[in-house]
Design an enzyme around this catalytic site. Structure first.
Site, PDB file in Angstrom:
ATOM      1  CD  GLU A 174      -3.085   1.847   0.514  1.00 34.47           C
ATOM      2  OE1 GLU A 174      -4.083   0.568   0.548  1.00 34.47           O
ATOM      3  OE2 GLU A 174      -2.617   2.477  -0.605  1.00 34.47           O
TER       4      GLU A 174
ATOM      5  CG  ASP B 158      -0.301   5.108  -0.375  1.00 35.67           C
ATOM      6  OD1 ASP B 158      -1.400   4.583  -1.606  1.00 35.67           O
ATOM      7  OD2 ASP B 158      -1.152   4.701   0.560  1.00 35.67           O
TER       8      ASP B 158
ATOM      9  CB  SER C 275      -5.546   2.052  -2.587  1.00 36.33           C
ATOM     10  OG  SER C 275      -5.780   1.916  -0.211  1.00 36.33           O
TER      11      SER C 275
ATOM     12  CG  ASP D  68     -21.092  13.385 -15.032  1.00 31.86           C
ATOM     13  OD1 ASP D  68     -20.780  12.058 -13.965  1.00 31.86           O
ATOM     14  OD2 ASP D  68     -22.292  13.803 -15.394  1.00 31.86           O
ATOM     15  CB  ILE D  69     -17.878   8.637 -14.600  1.00 38.48           C
ATOM     16  CG1 ILE D  69     -16.289   9.018 -13.921  1.00 38.48           C
ATOM     17  CG2 ILE D  69     -17.288   7.220 -14.347  1.00 38.48           C
ATOM     18  CD1 ILE D  69     -15.731   9.603 -15.063  1.00 38.48           C
TER      19      ILE D  69
ATOM     20  N   GLY E 194     -24.202  14.125 -13.384  1.00 39.30           N
ATOM     21  CA  GLY E 194     -24.268  14.791 -12.423  1.00 39.30           C
ATOM     22  C   GLY E 194     -23.473  13.876 -10.878  1.00 39.30           C
TER      23      GLY E 194
ATOM     24  CG  ASP F  33     -22.318   8.924  -9.965  1.00 39.66           C
ATOM     25  OD1 ASP F  33     -21.716   8.752  -9.788  1.00 39.66           O
ATOM     26  OD2 ASP F  33     -22.038   9.151 -10.751  1.00 39.66           O
TER      27      ASP F  33
END
Ligand SMILES: *[C@@H]1O[C@H](CO)[C@@H](O)[C@H](O)[C@H]1NC(C)=O
Ligand SMILES: *[C@@H]1O[C@H](CO)[C@@H](O)[C@H](O)[C@H]1NC(C)=O
Ligand SMILES: *[C@@H]1O[C@H](CO)[C@@H](O)[C@H](O)[C@H]1NC(C)=O
Ligand SMILES: *[C@@H]1O[C@H](CO)[C@@H](O)[C@H](O)[C@H]1NC(C)=O
Ligand SMILES: *[C@@H]1O[C@H](CO)[C@@H](O)[C@H](O)[C@H]1NC(C)=O
Length: 618
Positions: A301, A305, A530, A572-573, A591, A593
């Site tokens: 992790e 990062d 992550s 926008d997805i 929009g 979600d």
């Protein structure tokens, strides 16, 4: 670390104790808090009486409401105070306890022969290490050892505790008591040759994206093209910084970052030597992977990062914090309880600093319902203090869509086993910016990789960008209109499974499937919100860079700006959903979600909307 803070403020405290000579108040104990033990935790036995607990006492802040009001003023792009972030002293002035609170709490502790061992820099938290026997008498309770069903981790906790009645208004929370909160990383690796392929994937028609974006292994080159940061050269590296937090013994490995950058961003390779590693509360230091790290896969992790950030935000200096105090832990008489939830330790460390990076990524979270509400509020209020000082905090939205794959786990902690979607904390805190995950390029869609068994016979679980609504925090004003609009558009779908009035998350998203990365000197791919969170944090740190170059303040607490203005600088997805609890989950729509938030970044648009400075050729 905390000890240092104590030394600095102890003189002040002594002075105050003399001035404030409270009347001796003694009232009967009344229950302050009860919290059902989360279903995965089983009570084992009475806690050993000499087991030591590091008690953290959250005393009432004198004027938190005013801090919140000012936070919103300086974060609202239409307010005349926009960008005028508060100084450390101004924040302390608003949150330090009143003399009355201070006096009454110390009087009570004194009555029990207790002297706090340290204080947060604003004195809104008191810390003291005590044996179970002393805590039980102080809080009129009984502690037990509890064991987690999955990983057999043990903690020493209680399900209820009490305070003298007159102190109820002066103490918000005390932990560890009823909190079963833990840090959980939101990343998982893929073993070579075991990649699931999205049947709907089509290679990008855009020649640039087609050349640099490989859906089986996404890299900084792809992110730079996809989010249009390519060719941007930082202009304010001396004044701008970016950071990320580590828990669970994770620490970023320099040699792996070096390999990653040599391959994917050679110009940035000096970052591998230059990034700063800070250790808090006996966290792991700046050392190579140990044999036990290798065995436990520790620092995957942390490597993800640092590599995600360094690949996008160069030359912005990077700070890494590794906070100790993580499970697993087997209670024994002589070892202090080291399994405290560590976010509080980190945020109180941060707040004790003169200055800190303006964009910070955290990839850890846990089920909101494992945290008692009073404690969640207070940790969230500490994050509000960070926001007021001008820093954007980013948290991952989780990798489980609306909740675990197994519907038997989508159950409330209300004592009635009510079926419901599970929200995460700190993702649900309204003062952080929560990041969801996407995959594919033209178009980007919700990250979703269904469970499958790889050619090597290894089973991989379901993964979807996490999202939902808080059961603790109401929708803050900045998003109220869009969350209401979304809930209305569901037209009753999933009624009763989520809190329609809750704070909806995520706020924003970025790629989160199959990131190229290095660990133990070897390249692999890794996925999760992550991955999205440090990547997005890196992009926003570049926006901050452009703002500083224009002589403007950095973005600070991002959400009010994001929902009012910044959304126009996002893609926008609109395809996919937050699979979980054996349902398709909340759909991504036009929009906002609760799967991908407002969308993914278009860097030059975000810079223009914020008033930052772009180079002429941009
Ligand atoms: C895409 O990445 C995968 C996994 O690393 C690799 O096997 C494949 O060769 C790559 N494809 C291209 C066209 O580079
Ligand atoms: C292809 O994508 C790049 C990077 O996002 C963009 O700059 C370029 O305008 C796109 N080209 C076309 C033809 O859309
Ligand atoms: C770590 O790398 C070394 C050297 O390449 C290798 O021998 C070892 O198996 C690796 N360990 C793990 C857990 O991948
Ligand atoms: C809730 O479920 C647990 C087991 O998962 C069971 O022990 C308990 O009795 C149930 N409670 C109710 C009210 O049904
Ligand atoms: C993945 O999700 C599907 C659909 O909700 C479910 O049927 C399946 O059991 C899940 N698989 C695993 C391994 O959890």
């Amino acid at each position: 670390m905390v000890g240092l803070i104590a030394a600095v403020v102890s003189a002040l405290i002594a002075a105050q104790a003399v001035i404030a000579t409270p009347v001796r108040s003694r009232t009967a104990y009344q229950v302050k808090e009860t919290h059902n033990v989360p279903r995965k935790w089983k009570r084992v036995e009475r806690a050993p009486q000499d087991h030591v607990i590091n008690l953290q006492i959250g005393v009432k802040q004198s004027n938190y409401a005013e801090l919140e009001r000012q936070l919103y003023e300086v974060s609202d792009p239409d307010h005349h105070r926009y960008g005028q972030h508060l100084s450390a002293d101004a924040v302390t002035e608003l949150v330090k306890p009143t003399e009355e609170t201070w006096g009454l709490v110390h009087e009570w502790l004194e009555d029990h022969g207790i002297v706090p061992s340290s204080y947060s820099s604003s004195k809104d938290w008191l810390m003291v290490a005590l044996p179970v026997s002393a805590v039980e008498s102080l809080l009129d309770t009984e502690y037990h050892t509890y064991e987690h069903a999955d990983d057999k981790t043990r903690v020493v906790r209680t399900s209820a505790w009490s305070l003298p009645a007159h102190l109820h208004a002066h103490i918000d929370t005390i932990q560890p008591t009823t909190s079963f909160f833990r840090a959980r990383a939101n990343a998982f690796e893929h073993i070579d040759g075991a990649l699931w392929r999205d049947p709907n994937y089509a290679p990008p028609s855009n020649g640039t994206l087609n050349q640099v974006c490989n859906v089986s292994s996404v890299t900084p080159e792809c992110f730079q093209a996809l989010y249009s940061t390519k060719g941007y050269h930082t202009q304010a590296a001396g004044k701008n910084q970016v950071g990320f937090t580590n828990y669970l013994g994770e620490h970023p490995i320099r040699t792996d970052l070096d390999l990653f950058l040599k391959k994917y961003r050679p110009e940035a390779v000096s970052s591998a030597q230059d990034f700063e590693q800070i250790v808090i509360a006996d966290g792991p230091g700046d050392i190579p992977l140990s044999p036990s790290d290798l065995e436990d896969s520790t620092s995957k992790e942390a490597n993800l990062d640092v590599q995600a950030i360094a690949g996008i935000s160069w030359k912005t200096p990077i700070t890494s914090w590794s906070t100790g105090g993580s499970p697993p832990f087997i209670p024994s008489a002589s070892t202090p309880d080291n399994s405290n939830e560590p976010y509080l330790v980190w945020v109180n460390y941060l707040l004790s600093q003169e200055s800190f990076p303006q964009a910070i990524s955290t990839s850890y979270a846990d089920d909101e319902q494992t945290v008692p509400i009073a404690y969640a509020r207070r940790v969230c209020q500490q994050f509000a203090q960070v926001g007021a000082r001008g820093t954007s905090l980013f948290f991952a939205s989780g990798d489980d869509g609306v909740g675990p794959s197994d519907p038997a786990e989508c159950i409330s902690n209300d004592g009635q086993n009510t079926t419901m979607f599970l929200s995460l904390f700190p993702s649900s805190c309204p003062f952080v910016t929560t990041v969801g995950a996407t995959q594919n390029f033209e178009p980007e869609v919700v990250a979703y990789r269904p469970a499958f068994v790889g050619p090597d016979g290894v089973a991989h679980g379901n993964y979807t960008s996490g999202g939902g609504f808080s059961n603790y925090f109401p929708a803050p004003y900045y998003q109220e209109a869009v969350t209401k609009h979304y809930v209305d558009s569901l037209d009753g779908l999933y009624d009763g499974l989520y809190n329609k009035e809750g704070r909806g998350y995520p706020d924003i998203s970025a790629q989160g499937l199959y990131f190229a990365y290095f660990w133990n000197g070897t390249e692999g791919v890794i996925s999760g919100t992550s991955a999205s969170t440090p990547l997005l944090t890196g992009v926003i740190s570049l926006v901050n860079d452009a703002l500083i170059a224009a002589g403007k303040p950095t973005l600070g607490f991002l959400n009010p700006w994001l929902y009012k203005k910044g959304w126009k600088g996002l893609t926008d997805i609109v395809s996919g959903s937050a699979h979980g609890c054996d349902v398709d989950g909340f759909p991504a729509v036009k929009g906002w979600d609760p799967v991908t938030g407002l969308g993914t970044p278009i860097f030059p648009e975000l810079v223009r909307l914020s008033g930052g400075k772009l180079p002429h050729n941009y």
